[in-house]
Design an enzyme around this catalytic site. Structure first.
Site, short mmCIF file in Angstrom:
data_model
loop_
_atom_site.label_atom_id
_atom_site.label_comp_id
_atom_site.label_asym_id
_atom_site.label_seq_id
_atom_site.Cartn_x
_atom_site.Cartn_y
_atom_site.Cartn_z
N ASP A 9 -2.75 11.58 -23.22
CA ASP A 9 -2.05 10.55 -22.66
C ASP A 9 -1.08 9.95 -23.94
O ASP A 9 -0.31 10.57 -24.72
CB ASP A 9 -2.79 9.58 -21.80
CG ASP A 9 -2.09 8.56 -21.07
OD1 ASP A 9 -1.64 8.92 -20.16
OD2 ASP A 9 -1.99 7.52 -21.65
N HIS A 65 -7.09 13.16 -14.57
CA HIS A 65 -6.26 12.89 -15.73
C HIS A 65 -7.29 12.63 -17.02
O HIS A 65 -6.83 13.11 -18.23
CB HIS A 65 -5.69 11.45 -15.50
CG HIS A 65 -4.82 11.18 -16.73
ND1 HIS A 65 -3.83 11.89 -17.38
CD2 HIS A 65 -5.16 9.99 -17.52
CE1 HIS A 65 -3.32 11.30 -18.32
NE2 HIS A 65 -3.58 10.04 -18.35
#
Length: 292
Positions: free
Chosen positions: A107, A272
């Site tokens: 990320d 995620h």
């Protein structure tokens, strides 16, 4: 007791004028640095780092502006540029005795890792980026109703004070939203780790916003300059992503291949937070990368 990476020591390492990074360090062997994403801290690597430490020196810092690292004021647009944050990581490794190292990021950390690999190709031996697109490509492909999943990107891109005030009015609700909706396995982030993440974010609203604001401005400029110059990633690159689905309307592997000639792109069956949801898969992918 606060959660920690088992067997790792913590150090507060000076990396720039007035800025030190908190880093968990463990293991012995060739070095690899692991960079966390949003809304997390270095703790997101707790499973992967403990495994890799069996035969590698593993360094897990909190990024500038996050966790227990320093949070300088956003006095100009370079303070939270990924170029600046990448330089922090190179400086951190050097203070710890490593001139060359492998680098993996998730990320936000993946964006820092990407910039470090472009700016310091002689330093980064291998690169892994988890569940992200390069900043330039991300803004190019987000459009229409599907862009709603990235509402926070647009919110935190706004000029100073408005997003900071809005988020600070309900920080646990804001940051907790992403921990809830981005995970496919609620058990992957146990209560004590979730509490640690929320505590860290609650105390870092201005710097987190500044990090995101940079990605709507100066980071785009830096990526565009590299694209215009034809610069690419010179090292072996692994990109791991969850199954974003065809509805988003782009092919992530194709986008990444324009930056990385030596690319392995893999979809991982998880949400995620893949280093916490599928740590075995991530560890194997990193070991495979390091063997290239």
């Amino acid at each position: 007791m606060a959660p920690a990476i088992a067997g790792f020591d913590h150090q507060h390492v000076p990396v720039a004028d007035g800025v030190s990074l908190n880093a968990a360090v463990g293991g012995t062997g060739t070095p690899i640095v692991l960079l966390h994403g949003f809304p997390q801290t270095h703790l997101m690597w707790r499973h992967v780092a403990a495994d890799l430490a069996a035969d590698h020196t593993v360094i897990c810092p909190d990024l500038r502006g996050y966790g227990a690292s320093d949070k300088p004021a956003e006095t100009d647009r370079t303070v939270y540029a990924k170029r600046t944050m990448a330089a922090d990581i190179v400086a951190l490794a050097r203070v710890l005795g490593h001139e060359r190292f492998a680098l993996a990021g998730h990320d936000r950390g993946a964006l820092v890792a990407f910039r470090a690999a472009l700016d310091h190709p002689e330093t980064i031996t291998h690169l892994a980026c988890l569940d992200v697109l390069p900043t330039l490509d991300m803004w190019a492909v987000m459009h229409g109703a599907t862009a709603a999943v990235g509402f926070h990107l647009y919110l935190m891109a706004q000029p100073p004070d408005l997003p900071e005030q809005m988020i600070a009015a309900g920080p646990d609700a804001f940051f907790g939203h992403f921990l809830d909706v981005w995970s496919s396995d609620p058990q992957a982030i146990p209560a004590d780790v979730r509490t640690a993440y929320l505590d860290a974010c609650r105390n870092a609203v201005p710097s987190i916003v500044a990090d995101y604001r940079a990605s709507a401005g100066i980071d785009v400029d830096h990526d565009q300059a590299d694209r215009d110059a034809g610069n690419q990633l010179r090292m072996p690159v692994t990109v791991l992503q969850q199954d974003w689905g065809a509805a988003l309307g782009f092919d992530a592997a194709v986008l990444w291949s324009t930056w990385a000639p030596d690319l392995r792109h893999t979809t991982v069956a998880c949400g995620h937070f893949m280093a916490e949801e599928a740590p075995g898969d991530i560890t194997k992918a990193l070991r495979d990368l390091l063997a290239r």
